[in-house]
Design a protein around this motif. Structure first.
Motif, short mmCIF file in Angstrom:
data_model
loop_
_atom_site.label_atom_id
_atom_site.label_comp_id
_atom_site.label_asym_id
_atom_site.label_seq_id
_atom_site.Cartn_x
_atom_site.Cartn_y
_atom_site.Cartn_z
N UNK A 3 0.37 -14.47 9.08
CA UNK A 3 -0.95 -13.99 8.25
C UNK A 3 -1.86 -13.23 9.10
N UNK A 4 -2.62 -12.61 8.52
CA UNK A 4 -2.70 -11.47 8.84
C UNK A 4 -4.66 -12.10 9.05
N UNK A 5 -5.65 -11.69 10.25
CA UNK A 5 -7.14 -11.64 9.89
C UNK A 5 -7.66 -10.81 9.03
N UNK A 6 -8.91 -10.89 9.00
CA UNK A 6 -9.41 -10.12 8.19
C UNK A 6 -10.12 -8.60 9.06
N UNK A 7 -9.64 -8.49 10.02
CA UNK A 7 -9.75 -7.06 10.35
C UNK A 7 -8.13 -5.83 10.03
N UNK A 8 -7.55 -7.14 10.85
CA UNK A 8 -5.75 -6.30 10.07
C UNK A 8 -6.24 -6.20 8.51
N UNK A 9 -6.39 -7.27 7.93
CA UNK A 9 -6.29 -6.75 6.17
C UNK A 9 -7.09 -5.27 5.31
N UNK A 10 -8.17 -5.31 6.48
CA UNK A 10 -9.05 -3.96 6.65
C UNK A 10 -8.85 -3.11 6.51
N UNK A 11 -7.82 -2.74 8.00
CA UNK A 11 -7.39 -1.90 8.82
C UNK A 11 -5.82 -1.56 7.71
N UNK A 12 -4.94 -2.35 8.06
CA UNK A 12 -3.58 -1.81 6.95
C UNK A 12 -4.02 -1.23 5.37
N UNK A 13 -4.93 -2.02 5.13
CA UNK A 13 -5.30 -1.55 3.52
C UNK A 13 -6.14 0.62 3.59
N UNK A 14 -6.79 0.60 5.13
CA UNK A 14 -6.79 1.95 5.17
C UNK A 14 -6.03 2.66 5.84
N UNK A 15 -5.17 1.96 6.06
CA UNK A 15 -3.78 3.19 6.75
C UNK A 15 -2.62 3.62 5.70
N UNK A 16 -2.82 2.61 4.71
CA UNK A 16 -1.79 2.87 3.14
C UNK A 16 -2.37 3.38 2.42
N UNK A 50 15.57 -5.78 2.33
CA UNK A 50 16.07 -6.98 2.56
C UNK A 50 14.04 -6.89 3.35
N UNK A 51 13.07 -6.28 3.18
CA UNK A 51 12.49 -6.85 4.14
C UNK A 51 11.39 -8.12 3.10
N UNK A 52 11.01 -8.72 3.73
CA UNK A 52 9.98 -9.75 3.62
C UNK A 52 9.23 -9.23 3.26
N UNK A 53 7.76 -9.80 2.17
CA UNK A 53 6.90 -8.65 2.14
C UNK A 53 5.62 -9.77 2.10
N UNK A 54 4.49 -9.22 2.87
CA UNK A 54 2.94 -10.72 3.00
C UNK A 54 2.27 -9.30 2.29
N UNK A 55 1.40 -10.11 1.81
CA UNK A 55 0.61 -9.75 1.31
C UNK A 55 -0.88 -10.26 1.41
N UNK A 56 -1.69 -9.88 1.97
CA UNK A 56 -2.87 -10.67 2.04
C UNK A 56 -4.53 -10.01 1.60
N UNK A 57 -5.27 -10.00 0.81
CA UNK A 57 -6.02 -9.62 0.28
C UNK A 57 -6.22 -8.28 0.03
N UNK A 58 -4.77 -7.99 -0.71
CA UNK A 58 -4.44 -6.44 -0.92
C UNK A 58 -4.33 -5.68 -0.19
N UNK A 59 -3.65 -6.36 1.05
CA UNK A 59 -3.22 -5.49 2.30
C UNK A 59 -1.39 -5.81 2.19
N UNK A 60 -0.58 -4.69 2.03
CA UNK A 60 0.94 -5.17 2.14
C UNK A 60 1.20 -4.90 3.97
N UNK A 61 2.16 -6.26 3.70
CA UNK A 61 3.13 -6.09 4.95
C UNK A 61 4.88 -5.91 5.31
#
Length: 94
Positions: A3-16, A50-61
Motif C-alpha cells: 500500500x502507499x501513503x498519501x505522500x507516496x501517492x503524490x510523489x509517484x504521480x509527480x515522478x511519472x 511479470x510485474x505486479x501492478x499496484x494502483x493507488x489514487x492514480x499512482x502506479x507502482x
C-alpha cells in the motif's frame, strides 16, 4: 499487497508525470539481492511482463516478482527534502 501513503501517492504521480508521452508510467521496484532485503527504485514507462501492478489514487507502482512477495504486507512512504530529493521508506502495514 503493498500500500502507499498519501505522500507516496503524490510523489509517484509527480515522478511519472515527468515522463512525456506515456500514460502507463509508474515507479518500478525490483529486488537487488537474493534475500530481498535491498531494492532498486526507478521510473519506468510501463511494467515488465511479470510485474505486479499496484494502483493507488492514480499512482502506479510496478513490482518485479521477488519484490512483490517481499513487500506484500508493507507500506511505501515517500518524502521530498528542501533540495527536491526524494526518499522512499518501507514500513509494516497496520
Amino acid at each position: 499487497m503493498l500500500t502507499l501513503t498519501e505522500n507516496a501517492n503524490e510523489i509517484v504521480k509527480t515522478l511519472a508525470a515527468q515522463v512525456p508521452g506515456s500514460e502507463d508510467t509508474g515507479l518500478r521496484i525490483s529486488s537487488t539481492n537474493a534475500e530481498n532485503t535491498a531494492f532498486s527504485v526507478g521510473v519506468a514507462e510501463a511494467p515488465e511482463p511479470l510485474d505486479l501492478v499496484v494502483e493507488s489514487e492514480g499512482a502506479r507502482v510496478f513490482l518485479e516478482p521477488a519484490a512483490a512477495v517481499a513487500l506484500d504486507d508493507k507500506v511505501l512512504d515517500a518524502t521530498l527534502d528542501e533540495r527536491g530529493s526524494v526518499s522512499f521508506a518501507i514500513g509494516l502495514a497496520d
